[in-house]
Structures are given as structure tokens and as C-alpha cells.
Design an enzyme around this catalytic site. Structure first.
Site, PDB file in Angstrom:
ATOM      1  N   ASP A   1       0.834  -1.192   0.000  1.00 38.95           N
ATOM      2  CA  ASP A   1       0.000   0.000   0.000  1.00 38.95           C
ATOM      3  C   ASP A   1       0.877   1.252   0.000  1.00 38.95           C
ATOM      4  O   ASP A   1       2.030   1.231   0.441  1.00 38.95           O
ATOM      5  CB  ASP A   1      -0.892   0.025   1.246  1.00 38.95           C
ATOM      6  CG  ASP A   1      -1.893  -1.118   1.278  1.00 38.95           C
ATOM      7  OD1 ASP A   1      -2.166  -1.697   0.213  1.00 38.95           O
ATOM      8  OD2 ASP A   1      -2.389  -1.431   2.378  1.00 38.95           O
ATOM      9  N   GLN A   2       0.297   2.341  -0.446  1.00 37.41           N
ATOM     10  CA  GLN A   2       1.062   3.585  -0.560  1.00 37.41           C
ATOM     11  C   GLN A   2       1.669   4.013   0.766  1.00 37.41           C
ATOM     12  O   GLN A   2       2.820   4.461   0.827  1.00 37.41           O
ATOM     13  CB  GLN A   2       0.159   4.701  -1.105  1.00 37.41           C
ATOM     14  CG  GLN A   2       0.885   6.009  -1.348  1.00 37.41           C
ATOM     15  CD  GLN A   2       0.100   6.964  -2.227  1.00 37.41           C
ATOM     16  OE1 GLN A   2      -0.691   6.535  -3.062  1.00 37.41           O
ATOM     17  NE2 GLN A   2       0.309   8.249  -2.049  1.00 37.41           N
TER      18      GLN A   2
END
Length: 289
Positions: free
Chosen positions: A130-131
Site C-alpha cells: 500500500d502507498q
């Protein structure tokens, strides 16, 4: 982030217009902003990114436009290399950047940075972070490593350990609860309960991190999470399901923080070409006190 998106179909009256003119006509973007969206990779023609402002497009073609005026400058940071040989490249992904291109850009992500840093390589991606998550990510740099690496991640023939910080204590436990996208959720998110779209089985082991494992880190309640499946947001969703969301995870009810306290820490896998057992580690430097 103020991401804005449009989808439209080119009609016969648009046949003589350039792509940047089409975008300006069918959205509320100026031609200058349309050209910026094109340059960043935020325009898709029939689901493929296009960056040529002067391209002519046939009637009936679907155009998708995504534009975020608040995007920061294109990052230029060097991505730390954890391991490299003739077939694999393992890196320590910084938090705050996507693994691969988003709707609005294909220049602000990890793969774009690696292409700049290592233009000699063609890299193959088989898993993502995930970012907001930092840590280990392994890519194939030779097509001969692709089948074995893909099989390892698809079949979970590896050991993936994450380090997470939560707001309160949690005893060792295993969560086996299906995960699916929550229908109608805005912003989009996943869950274990409710109206789930295509829920899939998911299993995560949790245990409190030891004092040795967290030495030097900011004080708090740390967990080691072991993934047995690879669902989107799996650790975040399973901890929210337990009522112990990750600190800084606003999407799943975590207490406010300046960061998402989740790090892909250790990875054990069999080398897809040599058969060697690899044990990789990316220390959670951004968690240091």
C-alpha cells in the site's frame, strides 16, 4: 488529495480535435491542465495510458481522464536496494509512494523511480505494498525468474512478516475471516463483515513483538503479523476487525498519526532460479525513536 476523474466517449463531431482539445471540451480542465494530465500519465485511451497531446482519436473511443492538481513534484529519491543478483531485485519501498502508477500519474510511483534509477533493467512486479506502507518488495529482473516468483506469491510459498503499531495491547491470535470490498463504501475500502463484493478467504497470524525486535523504536504497542494469504489491505482489515486498527490508518478507524505504522519487515522465500533459501530484511528505520 483532490483527485478528479472523467470518462467520456468520442463522438463524430469531435473527429478533427486533438486529444488535449477533446479533454478540454469534455471536462472542466483547461488545455494547459489537459496537457499536464497527459504528461503525468493521467489519460487513458481505450484503457491504455497515452501522453501525446496531438493524438487524433476515432469516434466511439473511450477516454478516461484523472487529474490531481495537488500532486507534489515528481520524486527523485534513491530507492534502497536490499538484495540483488542476476535474477531478482529486492528494495525497501519508502512510505508515501504507490507501488505502481495510479489513476492520475505513472511518474510518482516506485516503478517509475526504479526505471529512472536503473534504466538498464526491465522489472516484473508480482506483489504490491500500500502507498502508506514501507518495506520489502521483490521484483524479477530476468524473465526466467518470473514463473517461480509468481508461483511463490500466488501459492504463499514464502514467509512474509510485517511490523505494525496499534493503540493498545493485543494477545497472540490468528484471524481467519474473509475479506471483500465493501459495496458502496466511499472512500473505497475492504471489510470482513457487511455487504462484501467477492469475499475471499484470508488468514493472518498476530503476536506481540518482543523487546529485542522493537529496541530503539518509538515506544508503543507493536505486533508482528504473518500473512498466509495476500488480500488487499489484509493486515489493516483484520486488525480493524479485531478492534485494534493500525495507528495512523484513518481509512480503517486508526488513531490519528503522521504516518501509517505498517512496515513489510522480513521475507523468506526460495530463490525461483537457484533454489537457494533467501532471508531478506528491511529494518523499520522510520519507526525509530
Amino acid at each position: 488529495m483532490t483527485l478528479r476523474k472523467w470518462t467520456f466517449t468520442v463522438d463524430s463531431g469531435d473527429a478533427e480535435l486533438r486529444l488535449d482539445q477533446l479533454i478540454a471540451q469534455h471536462t472542466d480542465l483547461s488545455r494547459r491542465a489537459a496537457r499536464e494530465a497527459l504528461k503525468l500519465g493521467g489519460v487513458q485511451v481505450d484503457r491504455k495510458r497515452v501522453k501525446v497531446a496531438g493524438r487524433m482519436v476515432k469516434p466511439g473511443t473511450e477516454i478516461r481522464v484523472a487529474y490531481d492538481p495537488d500532486l507534489p513534484p515528481v520524486p527523485t529519491m534513491a530507492i534502497p536496494i536490499v538484495f540483488e543478483d542476476a535474477w531478482l531485485l529486492a528494495v525497501d519501498k519508502p512510505a508515501g509512494i504507490a507501488t505502481q502508477g495510479t489513476w492520475a500519474t505513472d511518474r510518482h510511483d516506485l516503478l517509475a523511480l526504479l526505471r529512472t534509477q536503473r534504466p538498464d533493467l526491465k522489472l516484473f512486479l508480482h506483489h504490491r505494498l500500500d502507498q502508506g506502507t514501507s518495506g520489502l518488495l521483490v521484483l524479477a529482473k530476468d524473465a526466467r525468474a518470473n514463473p517461480g516468483l509468481a508461483a511463490a506469491f500466488a501459492g504463499r510459498d514464502l514467509e512474509k512478516l510485517y511490523l505494525a503499531r496499534i493503540s493498545g495491547p493485543l494477545e497472540a491470535c490468528t484471524v481467519e475471516a474473509p475479506i471483500g470490498r465493501l459495496r458502496g463504501a466511499d472512500p473505497g475500502r475492504f471489510g470482513c463483515e457487511g455487504d462484501l463484493m467477492e469475499p475471499k478467504s484470508a488468514r493472518t497470524d498476530f503476536r506481540p513483538a518482543t523487546a529485542e525486535e522493537t529496541a530503539g523504536l518509538a515506544p508503543g504497542h507493536y505486533l508482528v503479523a504473518r500473512l498466509h494469504t495476500g488480500r488487499t489491505h489484509q493486515i489493516r482489515v483484520h486488525l480493524a476487525h479485531l478492534g485494534r486498527p493500525i495507528l495512523g490508518d484513518a481509512l480503517y478507524g486508526g488513531a490519528p498519526s503522521d504516518r501509517l505504522w505498517l512496515h513489510a519487515w522480513r521475507l523468506g522465500l526460495r530463490h525461483p532460479v537457484t533454489g537457494e533459501d533467501l532471508h531478506l530484511e528491511a529494518p523499520p528505520a522510520r519507526f525509530l525513536a
